[in-house]
Scaffold this motif. Structure first.
Motif, short mmCIF file in Angstrom:
data_model
loop_
_atom_site.label_atom_id
_atom_site.label_comp_id
_atom_site.label_asym_id
_atom_site.label_seq_id
_atom_site.Cartn_x
_atom_site.Cartn_y
_atom_site.Cartn_z
N UNK A 1 52.55 -30.78 37.59
CA UNK A 1 53.32 -31.85 38.08
C UNK A 1 54.18 -31.48 39.33
N UNK A 2 54.72 -32.55 39.89
CA UNK A 2 55.75 -32.00 41.22
C UNK A 2 56.89 -31.58 40.50
N UNK A 3 57.64 -30.47 41.41
CA UNK A 3 58.79 -29.95 41.04
C UNK A 3 60.04 -30.90 40.80
N UNK A 4 61.05 -30.47 40.25
CA UNK A 4 62.24 -31.21 40.03
C UNK A 4 62.91 -31.79 41.36
N UNK A 5 62.64 -31.21 42.25
CA UNK A 5 63.65 -31.81 43.70
C UNK A 5 62.63 -33.03 44.05
N UNK B 1 59.04 -27.23 32.98
CA UNK B 1 59.74 -27.68 34.17
C UNK B 1 58.74 -28.70 35.04
N UNK B 2 57.51 -28.02 35.12
CA UNK B 2 56.65 -28.77 36.02
C UNK B 2 55.44 -29.14 35.51
N UNK C 1 49.85 -30.79 41.73
CA UNK C 1 48.31 -30.80 41.82
C UNK C 1 47.65 -31.90 42.64
N UNK C 2 48.53 -33.15 42.75
CA UNK C 2 47.91 -34.18 43.68
C UNK C 2 48.80 -34.18 44.83
N UNK C 3 49.43 -33.33 45.18
CA UNK C 3 50.22 -33.33 46.27
C UNK C 3 49.88 -33.33 47.52
#
Length: 794
Positions: free
Chosen positions: A131-135, A120-121, A590-592
């Motif tokens: 990776x960023x979450x679905x929202x 999912x992420x 992770x790069x948020x």
């Protein structure tokens, strides 16, 4: 006559023969035990030390017999060989290859197992990119970008020998208190379907089977409680909850996962009208339906509609579930004994088996030249350890999380950050004295959702390195090129805290030029967090004492910039008018942190748009898809108007909407198209982006419809000084709805097309007359607009 059991010479091994013939030839040779073995997964290595990753995990996950005995008849699927416990990638791949060789050698027909993982992420495996979450996907409003992300995730999975990913989630958010809102893409079916389909295309481009979750109704549970009953009517199901699945099925997906819930008392796992009549007969789905974890057993233990495991197997097979996941329970010996006794028709097993084997044909698993060796084992690099990560020391640099993965994770994160409000404090000037406070400022967990490996599995292995580098926002601001002077105080944890901690944070804020308050959620599972599966909210107030902390910071008089890192929107109405700015990152991966720092500093212009509304009251969990009676009115003292509406998002330099045109002098045929044109100009010295949103308002219909629904939302990127004309061609099918007779229809009559920058920021309204007969439409209807754009010379 002696029948050869040499699998290598069999017809079904010949990839030149049509799949259907291959499967029928194989099925004719299989014993009942061998057939049944293809209909379940096996979860190896799960034990109490691995934590609670799924409901009732330890109640049902024990293997009925030893591995060597289990594999004699074969195995349908292997469950999460990389996502159950931390394992170095090459070691895991070598272990998987060994298991596949054993499975092939043990059975008469040498059928390998299909391998599935969560994704999912990103792939939920140690050292894999987060990776960023679905929202966040929804907030990008950028399907092309999400397709690239899906392709990159799929490539990682394929390297490891994984065949199937249990994603994406197509549930439309309905009650924002639901813990799994963080796993949804948003509250609008068009947005969810468009972004999810893009992810699917990407994942499948790498040869990975995408699995649609959760068919259907899961997100409409009562009071936002996980796995609670659903009372949605057929019209809400048809017009809100099903369209994303319909869009995704057109992408050619090969797997669907059932919803846990019951709808009006009937569990989806036992409902043939959904899993067979609708999914297969009406929608034409030909792949496999896999059970959400333990949902077959739940028919007996939770829903109380089956009297035994065998009865649960009967109900599930009859409804249309083909594969029991995550491991063998009801589809094992209970099913075998029920078939032998005549309690279950063996034709149900053959029906499911045919779908499973056809899927394995399509994956190449039955081909003569299939190899059990995952591609990663053929890559150059250090030899894999025979042990666990503790013996490896550290992950191989870039093994699953290299520069390309991190660069794309950063791009998605930057694209998804939403600027909700700004009084001019942002962007932050260089050398600003910052007080960075709050429970989410100095933890990498703030960047990740509940299905990321570090929070899904890694939290149960606290002595092991996280496996990926996830900087915190505090890290990013301290090292920022803008040269900020940074002091830090936590203030309070996500839940709990004391007055002393809040007072210390207030003192730090009082001494700073700007206070950056980083608040939000701790993602977790089944009560282990404030957001995530099984972590539902009673109200939409900020968890714990975070609102007390925010009030104390505002009382200092220092401008406060709120950065919200959360799995759902929260009620910020009591502070929004006093905050200098509000930035929403959801769970940006992770790069948020770097992406947030880019936005806060002004190096990146904020371009995300809200995929979910922010409430103006902590007890109003509704979404924007509401009929007239759900809007403010004189017969109720409660005003459900959102604080920040669906589609909202600010820019430091928004482009000018110079022209909006729609030829309302012509009629819109009920079987034809209608065009809307929008011209945008960027006068800023840097690139900007806009999401042109077109909504439908139907003044008169047979049933009460939402006041407005999204028809199109193209993203437009503009270079400095650039003007672009965007042309959106809408099809009449997009106006369809489920009428009084229960059929989807397109009506003649007057409609409004509302064009704007959000569901509340409407720049132009076009009143159009739809002319022609009422039309009945179905699964083959047009569901998306056509968009073109071109530069415009001034």
């Amino acid at each position: 006559m002696v029948v050869s059991t040499d699998a290598s010479s069999e017809l079904w091994r010949d990839s030149g023969v049509p799949d259907e013939e291959r499967v029928e030839a194989l099925m004719a040779r299989m014993s009942p035990a061998e057939k049944i073995a293809q209909l379940y997964g096996v979860w190896v290595g799960i034990d109490n030390a691995d934590g609670q990753m799924a409901p009732h995990q330890h109640e049902f996950a024990r293997l009925p017999v030893e591995w060597e005995e289990l594999i004699r008849a074969g195995i349908g699927q292997l469950t999460r060989p990389f996502g159950t416990a931390p394992v170095e990638p090459r070691t895991g791949a070598a272990t998987l290859a060994k298991a596949q060789r054993e499975i092939v050698a043990a059975g008469r027909w040498g059928i390998p197992a299909l391998v599935h993982e969560e994704c999912l992420t990103g792939l939920a495996a140690w050292t894999a990119s987060v990776y960023p979450s679905p929202l966040c996907w929804g907030a990008t409003f950028d399907p092309e970008l999400i397709e690239r992300m899906g392709a990159q995730i799929g490539a990682t999975m394929a390297r490891l020998g994984v065949h199937q990913g249990l994603a994406p989630v197509l549930d439309v958010a309905r009650d924002l208190r639901w813990g799994r809102v963080e796993e949804t893409i948003g509250e609008d079916p068009l947005l969810v379907g468009t972004i999810a389909t893009a992810y699917i295309r990407g994942l499948q481009s790498a040869g990975i089977i995408a699995t649609l979750k959760h068919f259907v109704g899961y997100s409409a549970s009562k009071a936002g409680r996980n796995l609670a009953p659903v009372s949605a009517g057929p019209r809400e199901i048809a017009d809100v909850l099903l369209p994303p699945f319909e869009m995704a099925l057109r992408a050619g997906v090969d797997s669907v996962m059932n919803s846990y819930t019951d709808i009006d008392g009937l569990p989806v796992a036992a409902d043939p009208t959904l899993l067979s009549d609708l999914l297969r007969t009406e929608y034409g789905f030909t792949g496999t339906v896999v059970a959400d974890y333990f949902s077959v057993a739940f028919l007996q233990t939770l829903h109380n509609v089956a009297e035994s495991p065998a009865d649960a197997a009967r109900l599930a097979l009859t409804a249309g579930i083909d594969v029991e996941l995550p491991t063998v329970n009801c589809f094992g010996s209970p099913l075998a004994e029920a078939i032998e006794s005549g309690a279950i028709d063996p034709a149900l097993v053959d029906r499911a088996l045919r779908r499973v084997l056809l899927q394995k044909c399509r994956l190449g698993l039955l081909d003569q030249d299939w190899s059990p060796e995952p591609p990663i084992l053929a890559e150059s690099g250090d030899e894999a350890s025979d042990g666990h990560p503790e013996e490896v020391g550290r992950p191989l640099d870039g093994a699953l999380d290299g520069p390309a993965e991190r660069a794309l994770a950063a791009e998605v994160a930057r694209r998804s950050i939403v600027l909700l409000s700004n009084t001019g404090t942002l962007p932050l000037p260089p050398a600003t004295r910052l007080a960075v406070v709050g429970p989410r400022a100095d933890t990498p967990h703030a960047m990740m959702g509940c299905y990321s490996f570090p929070l899904h599995v890694g939290v149960h292995h606290p002595d092991l390195a996280m496996g990926v580098r996830v900087p915190t926002l505090l890290d990013a601001l301290r090292s920022d090129a803008a040269g900020y002077s940074v002091v830090h105080e936590q203030g309070c944890p996500v839940v709990g805290g004391d007055d002393e901690g809040i007072a210390a944070a207030a003192r730090a804020a009082a001494a700073a030029d700007v206070c950056v308050a980083v608040l939000g959620d701790q993602a977790g599972l089944f009560g282990g967090g404030t957001s995530g599966e099984g972590c539902d909210a009673v109200t939409l107030s900020l968890p714990g004492r975070q609102e007390d902390l925010l009030e104390a910071l505002l009382d200092t008089g220092t401008p406060v910039v709120l950065v919200l890192l959360s799995g759902r929107p929260y009620d910020l109405s009591r502070q929004s008018g006093r905050l200098a700015a509000i930035v929403c990152g959801f769970f940006p991966g992770e790069e948020g942190a770097a992406a947030l720092a880019d936005v806060l500093s002004g190096r990146a212009d904020p371009s995300g748009r809200l995929p979910v509304s922010f409430p103006a009251d902590s007890t109003q969990p509704a979404t924007y898809l509401a009929s007239p009676l759900a809007r403010p009115n004189e017969v109720s003292s409660v005003d459900p108007t959102p604080l920040f509406p669906f589609g909202h998002g600010l820019s430091y330099a928004p482009p000018a909407w110079t022209v909006v045109t729609a030829d309302t002098t012509r009629e819109w045929p009920t079987d034809g198209t209608f065009d809307v044109h929008v011209t945008l100009r960027n006068s800023a010295p840097h690139a900007v982006s806009e999401v042109v949103q077109i909504y439908l308002h139907d003044p008169v219909a047979e049933v009460a419809r939402p006041v407005q629904t999204l028809l199109a939302a193209p993203r437009v990127d503009l270079l400095p000084g650039q003007s672009r004309r965007v042309s959106v061609t809408l099809h009449a099918d997009q106006t369809s709805y489920t009428g009084a007779a229960g059929h989807r229809q397109v009506d003649p009559g007057r409609v409004e097309l509302r064009v704007g920058a959000s569901s509340a920021d409407i720049r132009h309204t076009a009143v159009v007359t739809m002319a022609g007969p009422r039309r009945r439409v179905g699964f083959d209807r047009v569901m998306r607009a056509t968009v073109t754009s071109a530069d415009v010379q001034d």
